[in-house]
Design a protein around this motif. Sequence first.
Motif: not given
Lengths: 171, 171
Positions: A1, A87, A89-92, A118, B1-3, B8, B76, B84, B89, B129
Amino acid sequence: MKLSEGVEWTAHACLLLSILPPGVGLSAKALAEFHDLAPAYMAKHLQALKRAGIVETSKGPGGGYRLARDAAEVSLLDIVGAIDGNEAMFRCSEIRRKGPCISKQASFRAPCHIASAFGRADNAWRAELAATTIAQIAKRTAENSSETNRDDLVQWLSMKLGEPFTLSVRS
Amino acid sequence: MKLSEGVEWTAHACLLLSILPPGVGLSAKALAEFHDLAPAYMAKHLQALKRAGIVETSKGPGGGYRLARDAAEVSLLDIVGAIDGNEAMFRCSEIRRKGPCISKQASFRAPCHIASAFGRADNAWRAELAATTIAQIAKRTAENSSETNRDDLVQWLSMKLGEPFTLSVRS
DNA sequence: GTACCCCTACTCGGATAGCGAGTGTCCGAGTCGGAATGG
DNA sequence: CCATTCCGACTCGGACACTCGCTATCCGAGTAGGGGTAC
């Protein structure tokens, strides 16, 4: 993140490019030197900006990078998208549909509320970045800069461009 | 930049823990099995939740993880922070102070406007969040779940807990 | 029958490998400008 | 003096190693509960 380091580099680079006269550019080497950064790595990130259509390039002596459109039309979100991608940040991954207690009759017409939350946060983040343009940042920075800093900047740019340079406020 | 993926996983785990009676928990193995996830990896993430004070643990037979406080007090943002970390960020490395055209007389009392803009975006993201709690998500999910899904859930939990389980709405 | 003890099974918890994205660098392709040369 | 040609330097652009953090797993530490045994 964590946001890529290149976002900071290219944001400052665009800020510098935005004060140049129309049609005039700077080489990747000069843009890196201005902030004391690794020239090769800066060049890599600038290529990403070009692929995104934020900057244009010219080869050969006197060439370099210049903004492809007005600084007021370049947002921080554009830069983030060019460097780090667009994309979320949170990809379900829909793990709610997996597991032993999910029968074949199970229905999931409603969206996953965790992913929805998210998604809202992501939209708020992007909206804030989309509302901030390079032109705005340049204006605020100019208003808060000292006389000494401006003189140094003008002198350095005049040397790099090989022609007299004067600061002018651009929309 | 990805959680991290663990966000999840643990969010869904907390959602499941929130519908258990007070004082009752589930083992990491059961929490992983419920969503068909790697048990060892899920255990690692749950330990992060414990370090953050979101869940409590009990060892030995019948032990496991349970929420440390009411689901309405778990946001959240708490979960994201536990998995994280709480760092922003965008981390400004103040490259504007480096470079050849920065003299010793240069002054930078005003904050970097690029960093400020990213800071505002970060705050907007975190605010969204922080305003979403596990209790809210549980309520919405319950309202949208089908009869079949609820029955399957009750049956599975009764088996895992070794005692009859009934769904009850908790604040 | 009851109290005590031990033992087993179960759980958490930290220490340990593996992998992929981001980080960092280099060299080749293309191009503009100027110097040299001949008319 | 001027036009042409050629050469060199400069620039971008993609291809190539390296590092660090996320991913994934396993085994040891600790504990509750139950069965067995002695009284």
